[in-house]
Motif scaffolding. Sequence first.
Motif, PDB file in Angstrom:
ATOM      1  N   SER A 125       0.553  -1.099  -0.133  1.00  0.00           N
ATOM      2  CA  SER A 125      -0.035  -0.202  -0.168  1.00  0.00           C
ATOM      3  C   SER A 125       0.808   1.213  -0.001  1.00  0.00           C
ATOM      4  O   SER A 125       2.063   1.192   0.574  1.00  0.00           O
ATOM      5  CB  SER A 125      -1.017  -0.023   1.147  1.00  0.00           C
ATOM      6  N   CYS A 126       0.556   2.242  -0.590  1.00  0.00           N
ATOM      7  CA  CYS A 126       0.932   3.402  -0.609  1.00  0.00           C
ATOM      8  C   CYS A 126       0.034   4.645  -0.152  1.00  0.00           C
ATOM      9  O   CYS A 126      -1.080   4.860  -1.062  1.00  0.00           O
ATOM     10  CB  CYS A 126       1.566   3.814  -2.034  1.00  0.00           C
ATOM     11  N   ALA A 127       0.314   5.386   0.840  1.00  0.00           N
ATOM     12  CA  ALA A 127      -0.688   6.401   1.252  1.00  0.00           C
ATOM     13  C   ALA A 127      -0.137   7.794   0.906  1.00  0.00           C
ATOM     14  O   ALA A 127       1.196   7.783   1.098  1.00  0.00           O
ATOM     15  CB  ALA A 127      -0.911   6.289   2.761  1.00  0.00           C
ATOM     16  N   ALA A 128      -0.774   8.385   0.160  1.00  0.00           N
ATOM     17  CA  ALA A 128      -0.244   9.847  -0.180  1.00  0.00           C
ATOM     18  C   ALA A 128      -1.173  10.988   0.748  1.00  0.00           C
ATOM     19  O   ALA A 128      -2.158  10.819   1.134  1.00  0.00           O
ATOM     20  CB  ALA A 128      -0.923   9.914  -1.770  1.00  0.00           C
ATOM     21  N   SER A 129      -0.249  11.947   0.726  1.00  0.00           N
ATOM     22  CA  SER A 129      -0.954  13.322   1.532  1.00  0.00           C
ATOM     23  C   SER A 129      -0.448  14.406   0.718  1.00  0.00           C
ATOM     24  O   SER A 129       0.601  14.379  -0.004  1.00  0.00           O
ATOM     25  CB  SER A 129      -0.720  13.156   2.985  1.00  0.00           C
ATOM     26  N   GLY A 130      -0.970  15.465   1.000  1.00  0.00           N
ATOM     27  CA  GLY A 130      -0.619  16.605   0.404  1.00  0.00           C
ATOM     28  C   GLY A 130      -1.529  17.320  -0.772  1.00  0.00           C
ATOM     29  O   GLY A 130      -2.538  17.524  -0.468  1.00  0.00           O
ATOM     30  N   ASP A 131      -0.820  17.269  -1.875  1.00  0.00           N
ATOM     31  CA  ASP A 131      -1.857  17.764  -2.957  1.00  0.00           C
ATOM     32  C   ASP A 131      -2.996  16.920  -3.455  1.00  0.00           C
ATOM     33  O   ASP A 131      -2.782  15.527  -2.911  1.00  0.00           O
ATOM     34  CB  ASP A 131      -0.729  17.914  -4.322  1.00  0.00           C
ATOM     35  N   THR A 132      -3.763  17.488  -4.308  1.00  0.00           N
ATOM     36  CA  THR A 132      -4.963  16.397  -4.767  1.00  0.00           C
ATOM     37  C   THR A 132      -4.443  15.204  -5.412  1.00  0.00           C
ATOM     38  O   THR A 132      -3.854  15.513  -6.419  1.00  0.00           O
ATOM     39  CB  THR A 132      -5.896  17.147  -5.526  1.00  0.00           C
ATOM     40  N   PHE A 133      -4.730  14.044  -4.723  1.00  0.00           N
ATOM     41  CA  PHE A 133      -4.404  12.734  -5.182  1.00  0.00           C
ATOM     42  C   PHE A 133      -4.607  12.404  -6.673  1.00  0.00           C
ATOM     43  O   PHE A 133      -3.665  11.764  -7.331  1.00  0.00           O
ATOM     44  CB  PHE A 133      -4.942  11.593  -4.233  1.00  0.00           C
ATOM     45  N   SER A 134      -6.009  12.931  -7.056  1.00  0.00           N
ATOM     46  CA  SER A 134      -6.398  12.285  -8.452  1.00  0.00           C
ATOM     47  C   SER A 134      -5.927  13.451  -9.369  1.00  0.00           C
ATOM     48  O   SER A 134      -5.932  13.177 -10.716  1.00  0.00           O
ATOM     49  CB  SER A 134      -8.008  12.586  -8.514  1.00  0.00           C
ATOM     50  N   ASN A 135      -4.697  14.146  -8.855  1.00  0.00           N
ATOM     51  CA  ASN A 135      -4.082  15.162 -10.170  1.00  0.00           C
ATOM     52  C   ASN A 135      -2.764  14.461 -10.423  1.00  0.00           C
ATOM     53  O   ASN A 135      -2.025  14.605 -11.523  1.00  0.00           O
ATOM     54  CB  ASN A 135      -3.829  16.321  -9.549  1.00  0.00           C
ATOM     55  N   TYR A 136      -2.817  12.990 -10.243  1.00  0.00           N
ATOM     56  CA  TYR A 136      -1.407  12.117 -10.406  1.00  0.00           C
ATOM     57  C   TYR A 136      -1.619  11.009 -10.752  1.00  0.00           C
ATOM     58  O   TYR A 136      -2.697   9.989 -10.251  1.00  0.00           O
ATOM     59  CB  TYR A 136      -0.368  12.153  -9.168  1.00  0.00           C
ATOM     60  N   VAL A 137      -0.889  10.678 -11.842  1.00  0.00           N
ATOM     61  CA  VAL A 137      -0.829   9.236 -12.149  1.00  0.00           C
ATOM     62  C   VAL A 137       0.283   8.230 -11.181  1.00  0.00           C
ATOM     63  O   VAL A 137       1.153   9.076 -10.531  1.00  0.00           O
ATOM     64  CB  VAL A 137      -0.012   8.927 -13.665  1.00  0.00           C
ATOM     65  N   MET A 138      -0.296   7.285 -10.934  1.00  0.00           N
ATOM     66  CA  MET A 138       0.650   6.398  -9.663  1.00  0.00           C
ATOM     67  C   MET A 138       1.136   5.402 -10.384  1.00  0.00           C
ATOM     68  O   MET A 138       0.628   4.585 -10.890  1.00  0.00           O
ATOM     69  CB  MET A 138      -0.327   6.159  -8.562  1.00  0.00           C
ATOM     70  N   GLY A 139       2.395   5.140 -10.182  1.00  0.00           N
ATOM     71  CA  GLY A 139       3.384   4.129 -10.362  1.00  0.00           C
ATOM     72  C   GLY A 139       4.016   3.203  -9.163  1.00  0.00           C
ATOM     73  O   GLY A 139       4.182   3.995  -8.299  1.00  0.00           O
ATOM     74  N   TRP A 140       4.249   1.946  -9.753  1.00  0.00           N
ATOM     75  CA  TRP A 140       5.142   1.045  -8.506  1.00  0.00           C
ATOM     76  C   TRP A 140       6.360   0.921  -9.466  1.00  0.00           C
ATOM     77  O   TRP A 140       6.203   0.465 -10.749  1.00  0.00           O
ATOM     78  CB  TRP A 140       4.456   0.080  -8.257  1.00  0.00           C
ATOM     79  N   PHE A 141       7.495   1.075  -8.839  1.00  0.00           N
ATOM     80  CA  PHE A 141       8.582   0.559  -9.422  1.00  0.00           C
ATOM     81  C   PHE A 141       9.381  -0.238  -8.359  1.00  0.00           C
ATOM     82  O   PHE A 141       9.269  -0.508  -7.313  1.00  0.00           O
ATOM     83  CB  PHE A 141       9.507   2.058  -9.639  1.00  0.00           C
ATOM     84  N   ARG A 142      10.479  -1.046  -8.891  1.00  0.00           N
ATOM     85  CA  ARG A 142      11.115  -1.671  -7.989  1.00  0.00           C
ATOM     86  C   ARG A 142      12.675  -1.894  -8.389  1.00  0.00           C
ATOM     87  O   ARG A 142      12.852  -1.615  -9.645  1.00  0.00           O
ATOM     88  CB  ARG A 142      10.812  -3.378  -8.067  1.00  0.00           C
ATOM     89  N   GLN A 143      13.535  -2.143  -7.533  1.00  0.00           N
ATOM     90  CA  GLN A 143      15.071  -2.105  -7.908  1.00  0.00           C
ATOM     91  C   GLN A 143      15.750  -3.149  -6.969  1.00  0.00           C
ATOM     92  O   GLN A 143      15.359  -3.493  -5.813  1.00  0.00           O
ATOM     93  CB  GLN A 143      15.413  -0.767  -7.309  1.00  0.00           C
ATOM     94  N   ALA A 144      16.113  -4.190  -7.964  1.00  0.00           N
ATOM     95  CA  ALA A 144      16.629  -5.304  -7.182  1.00  0.00           C
ATOM     96  C   ALA A 144      18.133  -4.848  -6.959  1.00  0.00           C
ATOM     97  O   ALA A 144      18.627  -4.304  -7.377  1.00  0.00           O
ATOM     98  CB  ALA A 144      16.489  -6.424  -8.070  1.00  0.00           C
ATOM     99  N   PRO A 145      18.678  -5.936  -6.112  1.00  0.00           N
ATOM    100  CA  PRO A 145      20.256  -5.396  -5.573  1.00  0.00           C
ATOM    101  C   PRO A 145      20.980  -5.275  -7.091  1.00  0.00           C
ATOM    102  O   PRO A 145      21.057  -6.364  -7.748  1.00  0.00           O
ATOM    103  CB  PRO A 145      20.801  -6.414  -4.971  1.00  0.00           C
ATOM    104  N   GLY A 146      22.078  -4.417  -7.371  1.00  0.00           N
ATOM    105  CA  GLY A 146      23.066  -4.678  -8.431  1.00  0.00           C
ATOM    106  C   GLY A 146      21.948  -4.277  -9.628  1.00  0.00           C
ATOM    107  O   GLY A 146      22.810  -4.192 -10.661  1.00  0.00           O
ATOM    108  N   LYS A 147      20.814  -3.861  -9.703  1.00  0.00           N
ATOM    109  CA  LYS A 147      20.254  -3.581 -10.780  1.00  0.00           C
ATOM    110  C   LYS A 147      19.600  -2.215 -10.859  1.00  0.00           C
ATOM    111  O   LYS A 147      19.191  -1.503  -9.792  1.00  0.00           O
ATOM    112  CB  LYS A 147      18.955  -4.476 -11.235  1.00  0.00           C
ATOM    113  N   GLU A 148      19.307  -1.926 -12.145  1.00  0.00           N
ATOM    114  CA  GLU A 148      18.430  -0.315 -12.159  1.00  0.00           C
ATOM    115  C   GLU A 148      16.982  -0.478 -11.638  1.00  0.00           C
ATOM    116  O   GLU A 148      16.488  -1.599 -11.822  1.00  0.00           O
ATOM    117  CB  GLU A 148      18.479   0.226 -13.562  1.00  0.00           C
TER     118      GLU A 148
END
Length: 124
Positions: free
Chosen positions: A21-44
């Motif tokens: 889960s990712c909880a957002a605060s601050g600006d209007t949430f629906s003004n943003y596209v949301m993404g999930w990224f990941r970084q494995a050890p030693g990788k981009e």
Amino acid sequence: QVQLVESGGGLVQAGGSLRLSCAASGDTFSNYVMGWFRQAPGKERDIVAVISWSGGSTYYADSVKGRFTISRDNAKNTVTLQMNSLKHEDTAVYYCAAAPLGSSWFREYEYDYWGQGTQVTVSS
């Protein structure tokens, strides 16, 4: 300004499930596209999944398609990544990120705000 805080990471056996889960605060949430990224050890850092402001459109990396589901609740300012059938190669630090409407979904630099990341470890 948007502040993002991820939760839900942990250690799970291969074949298991986790829900991030990712909880957002601050600006209007629906003004943003949301993404999930990941970084494995030693990788981009790689894109995992993206969801439009309304939730009506989504994108998944080929490596997670059919196993992961991204969703959002604009009333609760949250975005969720349900991860099923986890594999050892899913082990990584997972980040949620916010990009302003109109941004390219696939360019990491378009995402202005990032969470601190949550570790997901899948044991084989």
